[in-house]
Design a protein around this motif. Structure first.
Motif, PDB file in Angstrom:
ATOM      1  N   ALA A  11       0.835  -1.204   0.000  1.00  0.00           N
ATOM      2  CA  ALA A  11       0.000   0.000   0.000  1.00  0.00           C
ATOM      3  C   ALA A  11       0.871   1.256   0.000  1.00  0.00           C
ATOM      4  N   LYS A  12       1.322   1.666   1.166  1.00  0.00           N
ATOM      5  CA  LYS A  12       2.071   2.926   1.295  1.00  0.00           C
ATOM      6  C   LYS A  12       3.355   2.924   0.473  1.00  0.00           C
ATOM      7  N   ARG A  13       4.113   1.854   0.585  1.00  0.00           N
ATOM      8  CA  ARG A  13       5.405   1.830  -0.108  1.00  0.00           C
ATOM      9  C   ARG A  13       5.218   1.734  -1.628  1.00  0.00           C
ATOM     10  N   ALA A  14       4.223   0.957  -2.053  1.00  0.00           N
ATOM     11  CA  ALA A  14       3.924   0.880  -3.489  1.00  0.00           C
ATOM     12  C   ALA A  14       3.477   2.238  -4.016  1.00  0.00           C
ATOM     13  N   SER A  15       2.703   2.973  -3.221  1.00  0.00           N
ATOM     14  CA  SER A  15       2.250   4.304  -3.634  1.00  0.00           C
ATOM     15  C   SER A  15       3.424   5.264  -3.771  1.00  0.00           C
ATOM     16  N   SER A  16       4.371   5.161  -2.867  1.00  0.00           N
ATOM     17  CA  SER A  16       5.554   6.022  -2.915  1.00  0.00           C
ATOM     18  C   SER A  16       6.372   5.752  -4.186  1.00  0.00           C
ATOM     19  N   ILE A  17       6.549   4.484  -4.509  1.00  0.00           N
ATOM     20  CA  ILE A  17       7.263   4.125  -5.741  1.00  0.00           C
ATOM     21  C   ILE A  17       6.447   4.585  -6.953  1.00  0.00           C
ATOM     22  N   GLY A  18       5.137   4.416  -6.883  1.00  0.00           N
ATOM     23  CA  GLY A  18       4.266   4.855  -7.975  1.00  0.00           C
ATOM     24  C   GLY A  18       4.361   6.352  -8.217  1.00  0.00           C
ATOM     25  N   LEU A  19       4.490   7.136  -7.168  1.00  0.00           N
ATOM     26  CA  LEU A  19       4.637   8.580  -7.304  1.00  0.00           C
ATOM     27  C   LEU A  19       5.934   8.925  -8.032  1.00  0.00           C
ATOM     28  N   ALA A  20       7.001   8.196  -7.721  1.00  0.00           N
ATOM     29  CA  ALA A  20       8.274   8.422  -8.419  1.00  0.00           C
ATOM     30  C   ALA A  20       8.125   8.096  -9.908  1.00  0.00           C
ATOM     31  N   TRP A  21       7.389   7.035 -10.225  1.00  0.00           N
ATOM     32  CA  TRP A  21       7.138   6.705 -11.635  1.00  0.00           C
ATOM     33  C   TRP A  21       6.312   7.796 -12.312  1.00  0.00           C
ATOM     34  N   GLN A  22       5.367   8.390 -11.597  1.00  0.00           N
ATOM     35  CA  GLN A  22       4.576   9.486 -12.175  1.00  0.00           C
ATOM     36  C   GLN A  22       5.471  10.673 -12.520  1.00  0.00           C
ATOM     37  N   MET A  23       6.426  10.972 -11.652  1.00  0.00           N
ATOM     38  CA  MET A  23       7.376  12.048 -11.928  1.00  0.00           C
ATOM     39  C   MET A  23       8.187  11.732 -13.179  1.00  0.00           C
ATOM     40  N   HIS A  24       8.603  10.484 -13.300  1.00  0.00           N
ATOM     41  CA  HIS A  24       9.342  10.067 -14.492  1.00  0.00           C
ATOM     42  C   HIS A  24       8.483  10.221 -15.738  1.00  0.00           C
ATOM     43  N   SER A  25       7.234   9.773 -15.660  1.00  0.00           N
ATOM     44  CA  SER A  25       6.328   9.872 -16.814  1.00  0.00           C
ATOM     45  C   SER A  25       6.113  11.323 -17.220  1.00  0.00           C
ATOM     46  N   ALA A  26       6.031  12.220 -16.246  1.00  0.00           N
ATOM     47  CA  ALA A  26       5.855  13.638 -16.549  1.00  0.00           C
ATOM     48  C   ALA A  26       7.072  14.184 -17.293  1.00  0.00           C
ATOM     49  N   GLN A  27       8.257  13.726 -16.919  1.00  0.00           N
ATOM     50  CA  GLN A  27       9.473  14.161 -17.615  1.00  0.00           C
ATOM     51  C   GLN A  27       9.490  13.636 -19.050  1.00  0.00           C
ATOM     52  N   VAL A  28       9.115  12.381 -19.224  1.00  0.00           N
ATOM     53  CA  VAL A  28       9.102  11.784 -20.564  1.00  0.00           C
ATOM     54  C   VAL A  28       8.095  12.501 -21.456  1.00  0.00           C
ATOM     55  N   ALA A  29       6.932  12.858 -20.897  1.00  0.00           N
ATOM     56  CA  ALA A  29       5.865  13.499 -21.671  1.00  0.00           C
ATOM     57  C   ALA A  29       6.188  14.954 -22.010  1.00  0.00           C
ATOM     58  N   SER A  30       7.088  15.564 -21.260  1.00  0.00           N
ATOM     59  CA  SER A  30       7.436  16.970 -21.503  1.00  0.00           C
ATOM     60  C   SER A  30       8.555  17.044 -22.538  1.00  0.00           C
ATOM     61  N   THR A  31       9.075  18.203 -22.692  1.00  0.00           N
ATOM     62  CA  THR A  31      10.196  18.377 -23.626  1.00  0.00           C
ATOM     63  C   THR A  31      11.528  18.242 -22.885  1.00  0.00           C
ATOM     64  N   ALA A  32      11.529  17.395 -21.880  1.00  0.00           N
ATOM     65  CA  ALA A  32      12.726  17.222 -21.065  1.00  0.00           C
ATOM     66  C   ALA A  32      13.876  16.642 -21.889  1.00  0.00           C
ATOM     67  N   THR A  33      15.066  16.996 -21.490  1.00  0.00           N
ATOM     68  CA  THR A  33      16.255  16.441 -22.131  1.00  0.00           C
ATOM     69  C   THR A  33      16.486  15.021 -21.638  1.00  0.00           C
ATOM     70  N   GLY A  34      17.376  14.312 -22.314  1.00  0.00           N
ATOM     71  CA  GLY A  34      17.728  12.958 -21.883  1.00  0.00           C
ATOM     72  C   GLY A  34      18.282  12.948 -20.479  1.00  0.00           C
ATOM     73  N   TRP A  35      19.037  14.012 -20.124  1.00  0.00           N
ATOM     74  CA  TRP A  35      19.601  14.107 -18.787  1.00  0.00           C
ATOM     75  C   TRP A  35      18.492  14.195 -17.744  1.00  0.00           C
ATOM     76  N   GLN A  36      17.441  14.969 -18.017  1.00  0.00           N
ATOM     77  CA  GLN A  36      16.342  15.111 -17.073  1.00  0.00           C
ATOM     78  C   GLN A  36      15.576  13.801 -16.902  1.00  0.00           C
ATOM     79  N   VAL A  37      15.402  13.073 -17.993  1.00  0.00           N
ATOM     80  CA  VAL A  37      14.730  11.774 -17.919  1.00  0.00           C
ATOM     81  C   VAL A  37      15.581  10.803 -17.102  1.00  0.00           C
ATOM     82  N   ASP A  38      16.895  10.830 -17.309  1.00  0.00           N
ATOM     83  CA  ASP A  38      17.793   9.975 -16.523  1.00  0.00           C
ATOM     84  C   ASP A  38      17.712  10.314 -15.036  1.00  0.00           C
ATOM     85  N   GLN A  39      17.617  11.596 -14.716  1.00  0.00           N
ATOM     86  CA  GLN A  39      17.501  12.004 -13.315  1.00  0.00           C
ATOM     87  C   GLN A  39      16.196  11.493 -12.710  1.00  0.00           C
ATOM     88  N   ALA A  40      15.128  11.531 -13.516  1.00  0.00           N
ATOM     89  CA  ALA A  40      13.842  11.012 -13.032  1.00  0.00           C
ATOM     90  C   ALA A  40      13.928   9.504 -12.806  1.00  0.00           C
TER      91      ALA A  40
END
Length: 196
Positions: A11-40
């Motif tokens: 529950a809680k820990r899966a949600s925390s990991i899921g939030l990190a994946w959402q941040m990554h998805s937001a970077q991929v969907a934006s005009t982020a550079t490869g470096w920003q996607v790697d950081q995500a």
């Protein structure tokens, strides 16, 4: 019924990991550079390692409590002594929850960790290596160790979405099996019904 540690992992820990994946998805969907996607991706990796270490500590705490209370059989000073002996100097309190660390810490409950895991799930034979590589990548990223990251890439472990998704599945499988193995082992060792 699962341990509280596994309930929190799902529950809680899966949600925390899921939030990190959402941040990554937001970077991929934006005009982020490869470096920003790697950081995500690095944030996702760090969150996975952190949550797994937290799960291991919580499960160990829960197992220590059950062991101390059951073995002491009402002797409160003995309970405290057992609790302290089981938890003092744990590897998972001072370093990553890598394959050797969790094996050493959980061996305090009288079983050989990876052998017991493999007896319950044959896939567990490959999990120590995956956990080791995840930890190496986490440390390589956290300490900006480009040579370590390059070495992992040559071994087939790139910091990319497929690798991290595979590791996330592996961590879930390890956590689920650990929950079962620790519960079974405590019950057998103490001659009591399994705690969860």
């Amino acid at each position: 019924m699962p341990s509280q540690a596994l309930t929190d992992w799902n529950a809680k820990r899966a949600s925390s990991i899921g939030l990190a994946w959402q941040m990554h998805s937001a970077q991929v969907a934006s005009t982020a550079t490869g470096w920003q996607v790697d950081q995500a991706l690095a944030i996702v990796l760090q969150r996975m390692a952190t949550e797994f270490q937290g799960f291991c500590r919580s499960l160990h705490d829960e197992a220590s409590e059950f062991f101390a209370v059951t073995a002491a059989n009402g002797n409160v000073p003995l309970e405290g002594t057992l609790r302290k002996l089981l938890s003092t100097g744990r590897d998972i309190d001072k370093g990553n929850a890598h394959n050797d660390a969790i094996a050493r810490d959980f061996s305090r409950f009288g079983f050989i960790f990876w052998s017991a895991m493999t007896a319950v799930d044959s896939r567990a034979g490959g999990w120590p290596k995956e956990l080791k590589k995840l930890t190496e990548m986490r440390n390589g990223v956290a300490h900006d160790d480009a040579a370590k990251i390059r070495s992992l890439i040559t071994e087939g472990y790139a910091l990319n979405e497929p690798t991290l998704k595979t590791w996330q599945t592996t961590l879930h499988d390890i956590a689920t099996t650990m929950d079962d193995v620790v519960g079974l082992s405590l019950g057998a060792l103490l001659g009591a019904p399994r705690p969860w």
